[in-house]
Scaffold this motif. Structure first.
Motif, PDB file in Angstrom:
ATOM      1  N   LEU A  38      42.333  51.066  -1.668  1.00 33.53           N
ATOM      2  CA  LEU A  38      41.600  52.299  -1.891  1.00 33.53           C
ATOM      3  C   LEU A  38      40.381  52.426  -0.986  1.00 33.53           C
ATOM      4  N   MET A 162      37.610  62.491  -9.849  1.00 35.50           N
ATOM      5  CA  MET A 162      37.871  61.045  -9.748  1.00 35.50           C
ATOM      6  C   MET A 162      36.802  60.323  -8.941  1.00 35.50           C
ATOM      7  N   ILE A 166      34.239  57.344 -10.201  1.00 39.94           N
ATOM      8  CA  ILE A 166      34.018  56.069  -9.511  1.00 39.94           C
ATOM      9  C   ILE A 166      32.533  55.851  -9.260  1.00 39.94           C
TER      10      ILE A 166
ATOM     11  N   VAL B  49      32.844  51.381  -3.984  1.00 44.72           N
ATOM     12  CA  VAL B  49      34.079  50.616  -3.866  1.00 44.72           C
ATOM     13  C   VAL B  49      33.897  49.441  -2.890  1.00 44.72           C
ATOM     14  N   GLU B 144      41.027  45.635  -7.730  1.00 42.19           N
ATOM     15  CA  GLU B 144      41.973  46.683  -8.124  1.00 42.19           C
ATOM     16  C   GLU B 144      42.063  46.801  -9.642  1.00 42.19           C
ATOM     17  N   LEU B 147      39.327  48.999 -10.737  1.00 48.19           N
ATOM     18  CA  LEU B 147      39.633  50.386 -10.398  1.00 48.19           C
ATOM     19  C   LEU B 147      40.623  50.994 -11.375  1.00 48.19           C
ATOM     20  N   ASN B 148      41.652  50.221 -11.706  1.00 41.92           N
ATOM     21  CA  ASN B 148      42.640  50.721 -12.652  1.00 41.92           C
ATOM     22  C   ASN B 148      42.040  50.948 -14.023  1.00 41.92           C
ATOM     23  N   LEU B 151      39.948  54.296 -13.529  1.00 44.56           N
ATOM     24  CA  LEU B 151      40.717  55.507 -13.221  1.00 44.56           C
ATOM     25  C   LEU B 151      42.001  55.634 -14.018  1.00 44.56           C
ATOM     26  N   PRO B 153      45.997  53.728 -13.822  1.00 45.20           N
ATOM     27  CA  PRO B 153      46.885  53.469 -12.679  1.00 45.20           C
ATOM     28  C   PRO B 153      47.451  54.742 -12.055  1.00 45.20           C
ATOM     29  N   ASN B 155      46.172  57.764 -12.023  1.00 46.82           N
ATOM     30  CA  ASN B 155      45.133  58.472 -11.281  1.00 46.82           C
ATOM     31  C   ASN B 155      44.820  57.776  -9.958  1.00 46.82           C
ATOM     32  N   ARG B 156      44.874  56.441  -9.990  1.00 49.80           N
ATOM     33  CA  ARG B 156      44.609  55.690  -8.772  1.00 49.80           C
ATOM     34  C   ARG B 156      45.628  56.067  -7.691  1.00 49.80           C
ATOM     35  N   LEU B 160      44.760  58.015  -4.165  1.00 52.09           N
ATOM     36  CA  LEU B 160      45.182  57.448  -2.889  1.00 52.09           C
ATOM     37  C   LEU B 160      45.966  58.471  -2.076  1.00 52.09           C
TER      38      LEU B 160
END
Lengths: 170, 170
Positions: A38, A162, A166, B49, B144, B147-148, B151, B153, B155-156, B160
DNA sequence: TATTGTTATACTCTATAACTATA
DNA sequence: TATAGTTATAGAGTATAACAATA
């Protein structure tokens, strides 16, 4: 990641044992797992969007950072440097030269606060308000229009949500 | 931490006309239209991130850029510096010191190509492969995973896809 | 003592020109 | 002549320490 997706690329063609010869020459380089990272996609997208912003606002010679400062001064007149800089994630020492640039172009002014003579109250000038208004028009008609073309308006909203999630929760 | 959260922002309280006094003092600064600027959200999210990536991979001392180089070398052994640098959007002159760093840590090697003695064929070392494998595990299990969590999974994946669309079509 | 704006400084990224050795 | 790797360099962006004026 999670499940190393590896889309179309298979090819048993791993580079043979040793031989310091070149790899398969005609082939395009495979991004592999990089395309699932990402942070990588985020950075590339951010650079593209900033480039487009700069191009669209080029007639007014405003960077994204300068535009964001002007926006903040318009919406929050009378704040001091520390407050504006903090809000934008700019360190106070680095904000000085940035303000120097905007003030030398007469887009904003620093005034000694009457309440606390240590701080500088920041205000847009009429010229600053005018330039900002023109910049907004360019951003909407050119920059955002282009984004809506590429993403579609509903996707743009979803993307924004989104990204903000984050920035807030991560 | 201690970041000015900017919770709920409404308030009709715009600052009155002139008076070089401070603005509404107790109030949080309003982002206003800034929160609709995609580039702004993109940048803030990207910084978050990257920070998390660096934190998660800290035991191995790899930056996002270094990690992406190692990933590319693993998937594309035997390529030269120009090819790898171009793929990552790194300028060739700047790629030199970056490779120096990786090579001095014995994560990869430069070898003169037998085909074209001008170019350097790049290969991961065993140590490089080992470090990369460990880095991938940290990225998946920590970065990751986080992130999951934030967000979800699905949405991730959607995020992307949109970012890649911007990077490609914009 | 603490804070605001500031200077100085340093380190990373990014960008361009020019050199060298090969082709 | 053109290209790959390199050097030198310059400019942004970002980070920390410290100082003067003020609180």
């Amino acid at each position: 990641m999670t499940v190393s997706k590896t889309p179309a690329l298979d090819l048993t063609k791993t580079v043979r044992g040793s031989a310091p010869a070149d790899a398969g020459e005609g082939d395009a380089i495979k991004l592999g797992e990089l395309s699932e990272l990402l942070g990588y996609s985020l950075k590339r997208a951010q650079l593209k969007v900033f480039d487009d912003f700069i191009r669209c606002v080029a007639p007014l010679q405003l960077t994204p950072a300068q535009f964001s400062v002007l926006l903040l001064l318009e919406r929050n007149p009378g704040r001091n440097q520390t407050e504006i800089a903090n809000t934008l994630g700019i360190l106070r020492p680095n904000f000085v030269s940035m303000l120097d640039g905007l003030e030398s172009r007469e887009l904003c002014v620093r005034m000694r606060s009457t309440n606390d003579r240590r701080s500088h109250v920041l205000m847009l000038t009429d010229k600053g308000r005018s330039i900002l208004a023109r910049a907004k028009k360019l951003v909407v008609s050119k920059h955002e229009a282009r984004l809506n073309e590429v993403l579609g308006p509903e996707n743009r909203v979803a993307l924004l949500a989104m990204l903000d999630k984050i920035a807030r929760d991560f």
